[in-house]
Design an enzyme around this catalytic site. Structure first.
Site, PDB file in Angstrom:
ATOM      1  N   LEU A 282       0.832  -1.207   0.000  1.00 15.86           N
ATOM      2  CA  LEU A 282       0.000   0.000   0.000  1.00 15.86           C
ATOM      3  C   LEU A 282       0.866   1.256   0.000  1.00 15.86           C
ATOM      4  CD1 LEU A 282      -2.960  -0.561   2.489  1.00 15.86           C
ATOM      5  CD2 LEU A 282      -2.813  -1.100   0.048  1.00 15.86           C
ATOM      6  N   CYS A 283       0.333   2.326  -0.570  1.00 15.56           N
ATOM      7  CA  CYS A 283       1.030   3.615  -0.545  1.00 15.56           C
ATOM      8  C   CYS A 283       0.769   4.280   0.800  1.00 15.56           C
ATOM      9  CB  CYS A 283       0.538   4.493  -1.686  1.00 15.56           C
ATOM     10  SG  CYS A 283       0.691   3.658  -3.272  1.00 15.56           S
ATOM     11  N   GLU A 284       1.159   3.604   1.845  1.00 12.26           N
ATOM     12  CA  GLU A 284       0.974   4.062   3.223  1.00 12.26           C
ATOM     13  C   GLU A 284       2.157   3.494   3.997  1.00 12.26           C
ATOM     14  OE1 GLU A 284      -1.299   5.679   4.962  1.00 12.26           O
ATOM     15  OE2 GLU A 284      -3.207   5.569   3.873  1.00 12.26           O
TER      16      GLU A 284
END
Ligand SMILES: *Cc1c(COP(=O)(O)O)cnc(C)c1O
Length: 423
Positions: free
Chosen positions: A341-343
């Site tokens: 995830l882009c987290e």
């Protein structure tokens, strides 16, 4: 407690040929042994029932296994009620413990004969308006406020929780309900979460039993059951001791005799709504290492991400990890184990000491059988994994397929653009 994977590396490879990683694997043998132990621990109480908290693991195949040990279902939403009904759970074998409840969900719960557990005194009128008449049996959720303490210091903060009636509201609510013709009453409370202590249920039970005696005396309401709800925990870290359900059942029996039997209320049924304790240790998330990255830290990228298991990202929760085939190798490498995830909080482990991991290694993430797959979501367009059942004979059965792109796009099917997307 030693954390043991359900499968070997060879078995993981064999399963992955049929069902690609990541996947959840549930251990039927463990689920059955535990469900039997729960049933036996409370067998002293003739009315005892465990209402499995469906939200923890809403899979009909797993609920069906629990049915064999007389478990009912505890639901918190419309779809959980529908699922329970579809599995064949009927009437008072369904507990509806919701909060901030929409009108149509109360209507449906009443229609299928579920026991309604009210979260607030204003819901008495709300439910009466929806149904025309209140059901014969009703339960109220109690919140004593303040801080919940046990001798070993574990506590929670009910005063800060949105749930339940205050003490005064319990007495007032029971009087109103009784006037309106309700005949049988229940008391419910959930005061501490994931308690790894045999003391939680007995301490909670004593408080609720004493309240029950007062309520019956002052309002004349007939108390049919006391619902100890969830909160019985599991050891997520290897150094914790697991709860002993036999000791917990015995602890509740002791206070039952001291308080309820002594007050002439020895016919009260004990209910529980455990989710985590029933399923948590019997599910594992199996994922494959697909990348190694060496920058300011050492990273192992796996093919699962936080949409498959949200607890580490959401609560900073610890989940033990075993690298299959390297069970006895020294844990001499420090890694962050990440999803895609882009987290930056999409990490299953941070600074975790593990054996050296190579691309293609299978990692088992332990204790994910409850509040694991169920908390899945679709951020970044990621899809939820399959759920597999490892049967007692060693065979594997798929009990939920993995999501496919068409599932992700399904809610767009009323728009023109949908027809132009080629699936
Ligand atoms: C979540 C929940 C449970 C189950 O809790 P566990 O900690 O998983 O045992 C039971 N009852 C209610 C009302 C809940 O919200």
């Amino acid at each position: 407690m030693n954390k043991i994977p359900f499968i070997t590396k060879e078995k993981a490879q064999e399963i992955a040929e049929m069902y690609p990683t990541p996947f959840y694997l549930y251990d039927e043998k463990g689920i059955r042994e535990n469900a039997r132990a729960v049933k036996e621990a409370f067998a002293w109480n003739p009315g005892f029932k465990e209402y499995f908290a469906v939200k923890a693991t809403p899979n009909p195949y797993l609920i069906q296994i629990l049915r064999e040990y007389d478990c009912g279902c505890d639901c918190s939403s419309m779809t959980e009620l529908m699922l329970s009904k579809a599995v064949g759970v009927k009437g008072e074998d369904i507990m509806f413990s919701s909060n901030d409840t929409p009108a149509q969900e109360y209507a449906y719960a009443a229609k299928i004969g579920a026991i309604i557990n009210l979260d607030d005194i204003t819901h008495i009128e709300f439910v009466e308006n929806i149904l025309g008449k209140l059901p014969e049996t009703i339960s109220c959720r109690y919140n004593p406020g303040g801080i919940f303490k046990m001798s070993n210091g574990i506590m929670d903060n009910p005063g800060d929780a949105k749930y339940g009636f205050t003490t005064e509201q319990m007495f007032e609510g029971y009087r109103i309900l009784k006037e309106k013709g309700v005949e049988n009453f229940g008391i419910h409370a959930f005061l501490a979460s994931n308690t790894v202590s045999n003391e939680y249920y007995p301490v909670l039970a004593k408080e609720l039993f004493e309240l029950a005696v007062k309520l019956e005396k002052e309002t004349g309401a007939h108390i049919k059951f006391i619902n100890l709800s969830g909160g019985v925990g599991i050891p997520y870290t290897p150094d914790q001791e697991p709860n002993d359900i036999r000791a917990i059942g015995e602890g509740v029996r002791k206070v039952y005799e001291e308080v309820l039997v002594r007050a002439g209320m020895g016919d009260v049924a004990i209910y529980t709504e455990m989710g985590r304790f029933m399923m948590g240790p019997y599910g594992q998330l199996v994922t494959k290492a697909i990348h190694e990255k060496h920058t300011y830290k050492e990273y192992i990228g796996v093919d699962a991400c936080a949409v498959n298991l949200m607890r580490p990202a959401m609560y900073g929760a610890y989940h033990h990890i075993t690298v299959l085939g390297k069970e006895n190798a020294p844990c001499d490498h420090k890694y962050d184990v990440t999803g895609s995830l882009c987290e930056n909080n999409d990490k299953f482990a941070i600074d975790r000491m593990l054996p050296q991991i190579e691309k293609g290694d299978y990692l088992v993430i332990h204790d994910t059988g409850a509040h694991g797959h169920a908390m899945g979501y679709n951020y970044n367009g990621k899809l939820r994994s399959a759920e597999l059942l490892l049967k007692e004979d060693g065979s594997v059965r798929m009990i939920r397929r993995a999501e496919m792109p068409k599932d992700y796009f399904a809610t767009l099917d009323c728009f023109e653009v949908y027809d132009k997307l080629a699936f």
